[in-house]
Design an enzyme around this catalytic site. Sequence first.
Site, PDB file in Angstrom:
ATOM      1  N   SER A 102       3.705  -2.767  10.225  1.00  0.00           N
ATOM      2  CA  SER A 102       4.938  -2.227  10.454  1.00  0.00           C
ATOM      3  C   SER A 102       5.316  -4.095  10.186  1.00  0.00           C
ATOM      4  O   SER A 102       6.525  -3.816  10.571  1.00  0.00           O
ATOM      5  CB  SER A 102       5.266  -1.909  11.737  1.00  0.00           C
ATOM      6  OG  SER A 102       4.962  -0.671  12.142  1.00  0.00           O
TER       7      SER A 102
ATOM      8  N   GLU B 291      -6.637   5.093   7.430  1.00  0.00           N
ATOM      9  CA  GLU B 291      -6.341   6.376   7.540  1.00  0.00           C
ATOM     10  C   GLU B 291      -7.799   6.809   6.643  1.00  0.00           C
ATOM     11  O   GLU B 291      -7.848   8.339   6.798  1.00  0.00           O
ATOM     12  CB  GLU B 291      -5.371   6.348   5.907  1.00  0.00           C
ATOM     13  CG  GLU B 291      -3.653   6.011   7.299  1.00  0.00           C
ATOM     14  CD  GLU B 291      -2.926   5.569   6.679  1.00  0.00           C
ATOM     15  OE1 GLU B 291      -2.464   5.779   5.179  1.00  0.00           O
ATOM     16  OE2 GLU B 291      -1.858   5.226   7.087  1.00  0.00           O
TER      17      GLU B 291
ATOM     18  N   ASN C 163       1.217  -0.980   0.330  1.00  0.00           N
ATOM     19  CA  ASN C 163       0.076   0.201   0.368  1.00  0.00           C
ATOM     20  C   ASN C 163       0.962   1.307   0.269  1.00  0.00           C
ATOM     21  O   ASN C 163       1.541   1.947   1.116  1.00  0.00           O
ATOM     22  CB  ASN C 163      -0.683  -0.215   0.800  1.00  0.00           C
ATOM     23  CG  ASN C 163      -1.802   0.721   1.195  1.00  0.00           C
ATOM     24  OD1 ASN C 163      -1.808   2.166   0.448  1.00  0.00           O
ATOM     25  ND2 ASN C 163      -2.161   1.587   2.429  1.00  0.00           N
TER      26      ASN C 163
ATOM     27  N   LYS D 115       0.148   4.544   0.186  1.00  0.00           N
ATOM     28  CA  LYS D 115      -0.444   5.503   0.166  1.00  0.00           C
ATOM     29  C   LYS D 115      -0.320   7.066  -0.804  1.00  0.00           C
ATOM     30  O   LYS D 115      -0.150   6.556  -1.635  1.00  0.00           O
ATOM     31  CB  LYS D 115       0.330   5.415   1.596  1.00  0.00           C
ATOM     32  CG  LYS D 115       0.140   4.755   3.016  1.00  0.00           C
ATOM     33  CD  LYS D 115       0.557   4.422   4.080  1.00  0.00           C
ATOM     34  CE  LYS D 115       0.143   3.684   4.647  1.00  0.00           C
ATOM     35  NZ  LYS D 115       0.125   3.649   6.443  1.00  0.00           N
TER      36      LYS D 115
ATOM     37  N   GLU E 119      -5.861  -4.641  10.126  1.00  0.00           N
ATOM     38  CA  GLU E 119      -4.177  -4.070  10.511  1.00  0.00           C
ATOM     39  C   GLU E 119      -5.037  -3.541  11.879  1.00  0.00           C
ATOM     40  O   GLU E 119      -5.673  -2.167  11.840  1.00  0.00           O
ATOM     41  CB  GLU E 119      -4.645  -2.732   9.278  1.00  0.00           C
ATOM     42  CG  GLU E 119      -4.126  -3.585   8.289  1.00  0.00           C
ATOM     43  CD  GLU E 119      -3.245  -2.375   6.850  1.00  0.00           C
ATOM     44  OE1 GLU E 119      -2.485  -2.799   6.843  1.00  0.00           O
ATOM     45  OE2 GLU E 119      -4.115  -0.862   7.301  1.00  0.00           O
TER      46      GLU E 119
ATOM     47  N   GLY F  98       2.387   2.099  10.716  1.00  0.00           N
ATOM     48  CA  GLY F  98       3.571   2.838  10.610  1.00  0.00           C
ATOM     49  C   GLY F  98       4.479   3.281  11.895  1.00  0.00           C
ATOM     50  O   GLY F  98       5.061   4.280  12.397  1.00  0.00           O
TER      51      GLY F  98
ATOM     52  N   HIS G  48      -9.727   1.498   4.824  1.00  0.00           N
ATOM     53  CA  HIS G  48      -7.709   1.783   5.460  1.00  0.00           C
ATOM     54  C   HIS G  48      -8.316   2.450   6.484  1.00  0.00           C
ATOM     55  O   HIS G  48      -9.206   3.225   6.214  1.00  0.00           O
ATOM     56  CB  HIS G  48      -7.042   2.146   4.662  1.00  0.00           C
ATOM     57  CG  HIS G  48      -5.606   1.873   4.950  1.00  0.00           C
ATOM     58  ND1 HIS G  48      -5.169   3.183   6.233  1.00  0.00           N
ATOM     59  CD2 HIS G  48      -4.624   1.064   4.642  1.00  0.00           C
ATOM     60  CE1 HIS G  48      -3.520   2.988   6.313  1.00  0.00           C
ATOM     61  NE2 HIS G  48      -3.714   1.420   5.382  1.00  0.00           N
TER      62      HIS G  48
HETATM   63  P1  13P Z   1       3.431   0.384   7.793  1.00  0.00           P
HETATM   64  O1  13P Z   1       3.588  -0.895   7.111  1.00  0.00           O
HETATM   65  O2  13P Z   1       4.162   1.611   7.495  1.00  0.00           O
HETATM   66  O3  13P Z   1       2.782   0.099   8.540  1.00  0.00           O
HETATM   67  O4  13P Z   1       1.279   0.543   6.876  1.00  0.00           O
HETATM   68  C1  13P Z   1       0.550  -0.349   6.981  1.00  0.00           C
HETATM   69  C2  13P Z   1      -0.456  -0.282   6.439  1.00  0.00           C
HETATM   70  O5  13P Z   1      -1.284   0.786   6.996  1.00  0.00           O
HETATM   71  C3  13P Z   1      -0.555  -0.958   5.266  1.00  0.00           C
HETATM   72  O6  13P Z   1      -2.111  -0.539   5.009  1.00  0.00           O
END
Ligand code: 13P
Length: 250
Positions: free
Chosen positions: A212, A96, A9, A11, A166, A172, A94
């Site tokens: 992560s 976010e 992903n 982002k 997640e 992150g 997601h």
């Molecule tokens: P990270 O791997 O950067 O923690 O992000 C995970 C994520 O949100 C994947 O959709």
Amino acid sequence: MRKPIIAGNWKMNKTMAETKDMITALKPLVAEADCDVVLCVPFTDLQTAKKAAKGSNVKIGAENVHWAEKGAFTGEVSADMLKELKVDYVIIGHSERRQYFGETDETVNKRVQAALNAKIKPIVCVGETEAEREGGLTEKVLERQIVEGLKGFKAKDFDKIVIAYEPVWAIGTGKTATATDANNTIGYIRHILAKKFHRSIAEKTRIQYGGSMNVKNCKELMAEEEIDGGLIGGASLKVDDFAYIVNYNK
Ligand code: 13P
């Protein structure tokens, strides 16, 4: 048997030029992968990504889709628009999007329907926040997200739907759920699927872990029985790291 699926992903990262460079470099490194390999990229990178991935085993996904067929929804992108680009997957719900853009279980449900109508495979994200976890609400939150988000879908839909667990506190942050914790929670999601949908759905639906996930922990996470793949943020932006994760079993 559920085929593992490792998806990146990106982002809000990478321009078209960077997309072309990364996928061109990635293709030979993941050609022998035993899992499904997916990169979910910004809308503006989709066409470049599809072209760069052509003839390879790298599938391309979007990061969101609107539920309406068309209309006055400034800034949104419809499933038909993605279909025309031959996008294979789309991330929906997601954390976010839930946190910053008002995504709810209801809008997740509508977006999943739109994706399925366009024959695009949805990757539906669920997960608890740190406060919910500390408040002992993890199971309740996951049950609500699964039951409401996937309400009305039938057994055949779950051949296409992928779920990504997640935990928001792990995204992150460099904090990962332990492999055992992630495995147990994904096992609990299967329990909800069995209870609220059907045992066969619980058994066949692919469920990824995200948060992560990186070169250091991917083998341990992927060794767990319930974990069928990963949704990778930060580590999917680097060719070598993402290729290493995709080849976790080599
Ligand atoms: P990270 O791997 O950067 O923690 O992000 C995970 C994520 O949100 C994947 O959709």
